[in-house]
Scaffold this motif. Structure first.
Motif, PDB file in Angstrom:
ATOM      1  N   GLY A   1     -14.148 -11.916  29.613  1.00  0.00           N
ATOM      2  CA  GLY A   1     -12.732 -11.999  29.957  1.00  0.00           C
ATOM      3  C   GLY A   1     -12.241 -10.747  30.645  1.00  0.00           C
ATOM      4  N   ARG A   2     -12.667  -9.603  30.139  1.00  0.00           N
ATOM      5  CA  ARG A   2     -12.279  -8.330  30.750  1.00  0.00           C
ATOM      6  C   ARG A   2     -12.809  -8.216  32.170  1.00  0.00           C
ATOM      7  N   LEU A   3     -14.049  -8.614  32.362  1.00  0.00           N
ATOM      8  CA  LEU A   3     -14.663  -8.518  33.683  1.00  0.00           C
ATOM      9  C   LEU A   3     -13.975  -9.434  34.683  1.00  0.00           C
ATOM     10  N   LEU A   4     -13.667 -10.668  34.262  1.00  0.00           N
ATOM     11  CA  LEU A   4     -12.985 -11.600  35.156  1.00  0.00           C
ATOM     12  C   LEU A   4     -11.619 -11.064  35.564  1.00  0.00           C
ATOM     13  N   THR A   5     -10.911 -10.450  34.622  1.00  0.00           N
ATOM     14  CA  THR A   5      -9.601  -9.879  34.924  1.00  0.00           C
ATOM     15  C   THR A   5      -9.693  -8.854  36.043  1.00  0.00           C
ATOM     16  N   GLU A   6     -10.634  -7.928  35.921  1.00  0.00           N
ATOM     17  CA  GLU A   6     -10.745  -6.853  36.911  1.00  0.00           C
ATOM     18  C   GLU A   6     -11.261  -7.366  38.253  1.00  0.00           C
ATOM     19  N   VAL A   7     -12.219  -8.276  38.222  1.00  0.00           N
ATOM     20  CA  VAL A   7     -12.759  -8.810  39.476  1.00  0.00           C
ATOM     21  C   VAL A   7     -11.677  -9.547  40.258  1.00  0.00           C
ATOM     22  N   ALA A   8     -10.869 -10.339  39.546  1.00  0.00           N
ATOM     23  CA  ALA A   8      -9.784 -11.059  40.215  1.00  0.00           C
ATOM     24  C   ALA A   8      -8.762 -10.084  40.799  1.00  0.00           C
ATOM     25  N   MET A   9      -8.415  -9.047  40.043  1.00  0.00           N
ATOM     26  CA  MET A   9      -7.477  -8.048  40.561  1.00  0.00           C
ATOM     27  C   MET A   9      -7.997  -7.408  41.846  1.00  0.00           C
ATOM     28  N   VAL A  10      -9.244  -6.976  41.799  1.00  0.00           N
ATOM     29  CA  VAL A  10      -9.829  -6.309  42.966  1.00  0.00           C
ATOM     30  C   VAL A  10      -9.891  -7.254  44.156  1.00  0.00           C
ATOM     31  N   GLY A  11     -10.266  -8.498  43.903  1.00  0.00           N
ATOM     32  CA  GLY A  11     -10.344  -9.461  44.998  1.00  0.00           C
ATOM     33  C   GLY A  11      -9.015  -9.638  45.703  1.00  0.00           C
ATOM     34  N   VAL A  12      -7.942  -9.741  44.918  1.00  0.00           N
ATOM     35  CA  VAL A  12      -6.611  -9.905  45.520  1.00  0.00           C
ATOM     36  C   VAL A  12      -6.177  -8.633  46.238  1.00  0.00           C
ATOM     37  N   VAL A  13      -6.467  -7.471  45.658  1.00  0.00           N
ATOM     38  CA  VAL A  13      -6.118  -6.207  46.314  1.00  0.00           C
ATOM     39  C   VAL A  13      -6.806  -6.096  47.672  1.00  0.00           C
ATOM     40  N   LEU A  14      -8.095  -6.370  47.704  1.00  0.00           N
ATOM     41  CA  LEU A  14      -8.835  -6.253  48.964  1.00  0.00           C
ATOM     42  C   LEU A  14      -8.369  -7.281  49.986  1.00  0.00           C
ATOM     43  N   ALA A  15      -7.936  -8.443  49.502  1.00  0.00           N
ATOM     44  CA  ALA A  15      -7.508  -9.493  50.422  1.00  0.00           C
ATOM     45  C   ALA A  15      -6.112  -9.249  50.992  1.00  0.00           C
ATOM     46  N   LEU A  16      -5.230  -8.627  50.193  1.00  0.00           N
ATOM     47  CA  LEU A  16      -3.824  -8.546  50.602  1.00  0.00           C
ATOM     48  C   LEU A  16      -3.355  -7.157  51.026  1.00  0.00           C
ATOM     49  N   VAL A  17      -3.907  -6.113  50.424  1.00  0.00           N
ATOM     50  CA  VAL A  17      -3.394  -4.758  50.664  1.00  0.00           C
ATOM     51  C   VAL A  17      -4.241  -4.076  51.731  1.00  0.00           C
ATOM     52  N   ARG A  18      -3.677  -3.943  52.919  1.00  0.00           N
ATOM     53  CA  ARG A  18      -4.418  -3.368  54.051  1.00  0.00           C
ATOM     54  C   ARG A  18      -3.774  -2.107  54.613  1.00  0.00           C
TER      55      ARG A  18
ATOM     56  N   ALA B   1       4.167  -3.685  48.010  1.00  0.00           N
ATOM     57  CA  ALA B   1       4.774  -4.700  47.136  1.00  0.00           C
ATOM     58  C   ALA B   1       3.791  -5.792  46.726  1.00  0.00           C
ATOM     59  N   LEU B   2       2.635  -5.869  47.388  1.00  0.00           N
ATOM     60  CA  LEU B   2       1.664  -6.912  47.063  1.00  0.00           C
ATOM     61  C   LEU B   2       0.734  -6.506  45.917  1.00  0.00           C
ATOM     62  N   VAL B   3       0.717  -5.231  45.557  1.00  0.00           N
ATOM     63  CA  VAL B   3      -0.196  -4.769  44.505  1.00  0.00           C
ATOM     64  C   VAL B   3       0.066  -5.471  43.170  1.00  0.00           C
ATOM     65  N   PRO B   4       1.329  -5.649  42.722  1.00  0.00           N
ATOM     66  CA  PRO B   4       1.547  -6.337  41.436  1.00  0.00           C
ATOM     67  C   PRO B   4       1.012  -7.769  41.404  1.00  0.00           C
ATOM     68  N   ILE B   5       0.943  -8.418  42.567  1.00  0.00           N
ATOM     69  CA  ILE B   5       0.410  -9.794  42.594  1.00  0.00           C
ATOM     70  C   ILE B   5      -1.033  -9.813  42.107  1.00  0.00           C
ATOM     71  N   ALA B   6      -1.792  -8.803  42.491  1.00  0.00           N
ATOM     72  CA  ALA B   6      -3.187  -8.709  42.044  1.00  0.00           C
ATOM     73  C   ALA B   6      -3.253  -8.573  40.525  1.00  0.00           C
ATOM     74  N   HIS B   7      -2.356  -7.794  39.969  1.00  0.00           N
ATOM     75  CA  HIS B   7      -2.327  -7.596  38.518  1.00  0.00           C
ATOM     76  C   HIS B   7      -2.003  -8.906  37.801  1.00  0.00           C
ATOM     77  N   ILE B   8      -1.035  -9.638  38.306  1.00  0.00           N
ATOM     78  CA  ILE B   8      -0.647 -10.915  37.703  1.00  0.00           C
ATOM     79  C   ILE B   8      -1.799 -11.910  37.752  1.00  0.00           C
TER      80      ILE B   8
END
Length: 474
Positions: A151-168, A174-181
């Motif tokens: 569960g912990r690993l999935l949480t972090e992998v999903a966060m990183v994936g969204v960060v890399l996809a959205l934050v350029r 403002a998109l960083v919190p979306i990755a956390h959610i």
């Protein structure tokens, strides 16, 4: 000769920590990659905005938790047959608290707090109801470390994936919190799906009276956690007051490297807690388990502190870049807090197992007051180094108090002479690291780690057996 029962308990903790610790380490490495990416992409000033918002969010997260991450592990370990009632009631109570805090934070963040920090904090607060539904504590109480780790690993992998996809670029702040959610949501959902069938059809009970009952049992742990957070991140807040957001971002670069090891120490405590809870009435077994836990954490922490001190400037330059080189000195100071904090983690685990949350609260109260005073005294004159020194001195006080309370339970600290082998192996490692100071950093780190393990094994500090975990005798 070590009794077989003690050996079994040590092995249980070791296996659980290995499973949970590997997952935690991988998750932290993934999260660390995202941190480095954000620090480089946003720049020190905007990265400082994220750091400050997440620092405040930690307080709200611990309020939402209601002390369950520690207390719940103990309760599940003590009465696993009560899950069908315990889990719905606990999740419902936490959901009510998390939802109320989220609404309050959004309102305050968008209306009263300075911007952009207020808006970013408001967005991060939307994760609180999700965090309330987390069930990692259930899996740890049942010693299902693999599920908690996943569960912990999935949480972090999903966060990183969204960060890399959205934050350029910096404008994507403002998109960083979306990755956390997204990460917290996926991790919570997975662990809910993996709950034991004995719980039956999970139905979250939303009953205000359950909140009161939960808080009555856990308020010392909540206060302890909040004061612990004050110790953990008040330096960020005071740096923002006395300096600027760029100083917060630079200091966070140093603390990010430290927090990786501190979180591993906290993970070890969570794997120790259910086993220590079961053997707490068997004094010889509890003492041997406590002593062995101290030996294991120090065998890993001391070489990290010494080796890290020697290569700290090169690590900062390689990971974060020349713009963050000012973080090297605070990193060198903070590294010494790792062995100190890990001793404290073991002592705190003992206090929780023996239901002495009141003593945890007293420990944190003294330490938090001292930390605030030290930050006010040191940061105006010494800046980042002053903040790091305040943290280290506070950890020394906090650990001293926790160890003293554990000693009153019949769990004394090991004699320093016991760690002579660790000291010898660490000295040999330090000499090699210094001799290789002009070699590539990767070579230095790998050679230092290998030399430490080999010397420790040669002097009898660690024994490797086929089909078993390494046996530490520092």
């Amino acid at each position: 000769m070590t009794p077989p029962s003690v050996t079994r308990h040590d092995a249980a903790v070791g296996r659980s920590f290995l499973t949970l610790g590997v997952g935690e380490a991988v998750a932290r490495i993934v999260a660390f990659a995202a941190t480095v990416y954000l620090a480089r992409t946003l720049g020190a000033s905007l990265y400082g905005v994220i750091v400050l918002a997440t620092a405040i969010l930690l307080y709200l997260t611990f309020l939402t938790d209601c002390g369950v991450d520690a207390l719940g592990v103990r309760e599940v370990a003590a009465a696993p047959n009560a899950l069908a009632t315990l889990v719905p009631d606990t999740l419902g109570a936490r959901f009510l608290v998390g939802g109320a805090l989220a609404l309050l934070t959004v309102a305050l963040g968008l209306t009263l707090l300075p911007q952009p920090e207020g808006a970013i904090l408001a967005a991060f607060a939307c994760t609180l109801p999700i965090i309330a539904l987390g069930t990692r504590w259930v899996h740890l109480g049942l010693e299902q470390a693999g599920r908690a780790s996943l569960g912990r690993l999935l949480t972090e992998v999903a966060m990183v994936g969204v960060v890399l996809a959205l934050v350029r670029r910096p404008e994507d702040l403002a998109l960083v919190p979306i990755a956390h959610i997204a990460g917290e949501g996926l991790g919570a959902l997975l662990l809910l799906r993996l709950l034991p069938r004995a719980i039956g059809r999970l139905r979250v009970v939303l009953a205000p009276q359950k909140v009161r009952a939960l808080l009555r049992a856990s308020w010392p742990l909540i206060v302890h956690a909040m004061l612990g957070l004050a110790i953990f991140n008040s330096d960020f807040i005071f740096l923002r007051i006395f300096r600027d957001s760029a100083s917060v971002g630079i200091y966070a670069a140093a603390y990010t490297l430290i927090s990786f090891f501190l979180n591993l120490g906290a993970t070890y405590t969570m794997t120790l807690l259910p086993v220590l809870t079961r053997v707490r009435d068997d004094r010889p077994a509890a003492t041997a388990l406590y002593d062995g836990a101290l030996a294991q954490v120090l065998a890993g922490a001391i070489p990290v502190a010494v080796g890290g001190f020697l290569v700290a400037p090169r690590v900062i330059d390689l990971v974060f870049g020349a713009a963050y080189l000012e973080a090297a000195l605070p990193l060198q100071i903070l590294l010494w807090s790792i062995p100190v904090a890990l001793i404290r983690n073991v002592s705190q685990g003992a206090l929780i197992a023996y239901q002495r949350q009141d003593q945890l609260m007293l420990t944190a109260t003294w330490a938090a007051g001292t930390n605030v005073a030290l930050n006010i005294l040191l940061i105006p004159s010494w800046g980042l180094a002053g903040a790091a020194a305040a943290t280290l001195l506070t950890e020394v006080l906090r650990t001293t108090l926790a160890a003293r309370y554990a000693r009153r339970l019949g769990l004394p600290l090991s004699s320093p002479w016991r760690f002579r082998r660790v000291a010898l192996a660490t000295a040999a490692m330090a000499a090699l690291v210094w001799a290789l100071r002009d070699a590539p950093l990767g070579v230095v780190v790998m050679a230092g780690a290998a030399s430490y393990v080999m010397v420790l094994a040669a002097v009898g500090g660690i024994t490797f057996r086929r089909g078993a975990l390494p046996d530490f005798a520092p």
